[in-house]
Design an enzyme around this catalytic site. Structure first.
Site, PDB file in Angstrom:
ATOM      1  N   SER A 149     -11.380 -12.289  -4.782  1.00 55.37           N
ATOM      2  CA  SER A 149     -11.607 -12.335  -3.347  1.00 55.37           C
ATOM      3  C   SER A 149     -13.062 -12.673  -3.073  1.00 55.37           C
ATOM      4  CB  SER A 149     -11.277 -10.971  -2.731  1.00 55.37           C
ATOM      5  OG  SER A 149     -11.446 -11.022  -1.337  1.00 55.37           O
ATOM      6  N   TYR A 195       0.784  -1.236   0.000  1.00 52.75           N
ATOM      7  CA  TYR A 195       0.000   0.000   0.000  1.00 52.75           C
ATOM      8  C   TYR A 195       0.816   1.286   0.000  1.00 52.75           C
ATOM      9  CZ  TYR A 195      -3.540  -3.440   1.009  1.00 52.75           C
ATOM     10  OH  TYR A 195      -4.352  -4.535   0.922  1.00 52.75           O
TER      11      TYR A 195
END
Length: 607
Positions: A534, A87
């Site tokens: 996901s 990130y």
């Protein structure tokens, strides 16, 4: 990443096991197995030589020992590195590239009263959830009888990402002498501070919040304001520079700080262009990800804010969250909690104590800031045009069908994705599915590799007329069984991706040059996820959505309900090979064909 001071939580967290460092030989063997379906024989042979060198030449051992030493000194050897690598060091814009959106069921209001009544209930629900966070009374979650790390639940409120010129940081403002007591509300690109507690510390009632939202609405009717929030959608280095420039001004700095340290943000969106019912979910999914462009609601955001709830005047609602501090499960839990809260809510008429007018945040727009805003608008509009979103509400069956055949629903859906991809491209694509490492203290995620030799054998056999049906069924069962074993390894900290990342990070730290293993074509292919997937299972009939991980890939998120499956698929229009709607149809066909395979002839009839 700042951590919540541990009180009641401390006892629970300290009893959690630490994330293990898997054995080096095991990881390298499994790495080679993982590569088999996705690289050529020539590439694989070359990688075998590099693995041998890494294992027996001393470098692998040295890095492994350093990693094991790191694990004895840290609460979690991976979490800091993961936060940075996944990130904070990533310089792409956060909308589309890393921030997931969530589409909530369509609401039946079409005017500002309905919008504000809904927003008021939603705010009250989140503040009720916050009470459990503040008192540390959140029920601990369990998986297979084992307690899970709850730390992420304490990182989603009062949290914000702060841009830096080369690397960002995340700050949790709940820590410190005075915890925040306000949220920010944005309407027509104008930001307001809304205190959500009375002076005695009690939360505002739904009625009180509604009255405050009315005041906000009425003092932000102008639609020609500069969309200051759109700056947060820029490439991170660009925003880092623009941010430093913006906060040179004292007023701007105070306004920015008020947004950053608010508990969360609520975006009251203007209605979007109408589309057919069939396209509605896809349109809302795009709105949650990026706001629809500078003409619409992209400026009605502060994308650095960890949690932004979006409530449109046209009944569209959901949220977008900045991914650095937390994964999907805490977000999904919060959604389920708030939806339940809103259902059972009795509206209590409150004595109307006049509340102060919510503070409007002021910004001084210099020519330089104006130029940055114009640039951000152009870039955002390019992103909006490039993102292809398709939401599939697969209504034929849900978890029920795989379960009837004693097959795991997740493995079943993953094999349908493999089959759909193989049918479109005649090849096996590198695939990641995220698995939770929350069995361990401060655990984040690990990768389940869904493309295996067993999945490849199944998809190759599925459309081969020479293969008997019984053989196809056996291959499907085997592929799902392998997927389940890989999932088990992943959640127990024995998968390969995070271990390889750790070895690589340790190499960056300790070695003068990167080991050849990480400079190899196979490693690049393995990390190039054509399918980034996901499961975000919620009790609420919602769907999560995120962008593709690579320019020529797909982002796929699914929520398997009992009798239907919500699937959100994204791709980039700039890639000629990928099409979200086409892949969506291929997934639907694959699911139906797999059911027909299990149930016998005559069942594959689209209802």
């Amino acid at each position: 990443m700042t951590r919540v001071q541990r009180r009641r939580m401390a006892h629970h967290q300290d009893n959690l096991p630490q994330l293990p460092v898997p054995p080096l030989k095991q990881t390298l063997q499994r790495y080679l197995t993982m590569l088999e379906p996705i690289v050529s024989q020539e590439e694989l042979d070359h990688t075998r030589v590099l693995v041998e060198e890494f294992l027996n030449g001393g470098v692998g051992d040295r890095l492994q020992k350093e990693l094991e030493r790191r694990a004895t000194k840290k609460e979690n050897w991976l979490s800091e590195w993961w936060m940075q690598a996944a990130y904070l060091d990533c310089r792409m814009p956060v909308p589309v590239y890393t921030s997931p959106g969530v589409v909530l069921p369509r609401m039946h209001f079409t005017d500002r009263q309905g919008q504000m009544r809904f927003a008021a209930k939603l705010i009250a629900g989140v503040i009720d959830f916050k009470k459990m966070v503040d008192t540390e009374t959140l029920p601990v979650e369990y998986l297979g009888g084992k307690p899970l790390c709850m730390d992420q639940y304490y990182q989603v409120l009062s949290c914000c990402r702060i841009p830096g010129p080369k690397r960002d940081t995340v700050v949790n403002y709940a820590i410190g002498k005075t915890a925040p007591t306000h949220i920010t509300v944005v309407h027509n690109f104008q930001f307001f501070v809304l205190d959500v507690y009375n002076s005695d510390g009690s939360p505002l009632t739904v009625d009180q919040i509604y009255m405050q939202l009315e005041k906000i609405w009425n003092s932000s009717l102008q639609t020609n304001k500069e969309p200051i929030g759109i700056l947060t959608s820029q490439h991170r280095n660009t925003w880092g520079k623009a941010y430093n420039n913006l906060i040179k001004d004292k007023t701007n700095k105070e306004s920015v700080r008020a947004i950053q340290n608010s508990i969360f943000t609520v975006c009251l969106d203007a209605p979007m262009p109408r589309v057919s019912d069939q396209l509605y979910q896809s349109r809302v999914a795009a709105q949650m990800l990026h706001g629809g462009g500078s003409r619409w609601n992209s400026g009605n955001r502060w994308f650095d804010k960890t949690l932004q709830f979006i409530v449109g005047e046209d009944g569209s609602c959901g949220l977008v969250y900045e991914h650095a501090p937390a994964e999907g499960p805490p977000i999904v839990y919060l959604i389920d909690f708030v939806v339940r809260f809103m259902r059972k809510l009795e509206v209590v008429r409150t004595p109307m104590i006049p509340l102060p007018m919510p503070l409007k945040l002021r910004f001084n727009i210099t020519p330089e800031v104006k130029r940055d805003i114009e640039r951000a608008k152009q870039n955002m509009n390019m992103m909006v045009h490039d993102l292809d979103v398709n939401v599939l509400t697969f209504s034929h069956f849900g978890r029920n069908v795989p379960k009837q055949h004693k097959l795991g629903p997740d493995g079943f859906i993953q094999m349908a994705l493999q089959l759909a991809y193989f049918r479109m491209y005649q090849m096996c694509g590198s695939t990641q599915e995220s698995a939770s490492l929350r069995m361990f203290n401060l655990g984040r995620t690990e990768t389940i590799r869904s493309a295996t030799m067993d999945s490849l054998h199944f998809v190759q056999a599925m459309d081969n007329p020479a293969k008997e049906k019984t053989e196809k069924v056996a291959l499907l069962q085997k592929a799902i069984h392998t997927h389940r074993e890989n999932t088990h390894m992943a959640i127990h900290g024995q998968a390969i991706d995070r271990h390889l990342l750790g070895l690589k990070q340790q190499g960056i730290k300790d070695l003068s040059s990167m080991p050849d293993l990480f400079m190899d074509t196979s490693y690049a292919v393995a990390q190039h996820f054509h399918l980034s997937t996901s499961q975000a299972g919620a009790k609420t009939d919602c769907v999560m959505v995120f962008g593709p991980a690579v320019p020529d890939g797909y982002g796929v998120c699914y929520n398997p309900m009992e009798e239907h499956i919500n699937v959100a698929i994204t791709a980039f229009n700039s890639c000629e090979e990928t099409h979200a709607a086409k892949f969506s149809r291929a997934v639907e066909d694959a699911l139906l064909d797999m059911r027909a395979l299990l149930e016998g002839p005559g069942d594959n009839v689209k209802q």
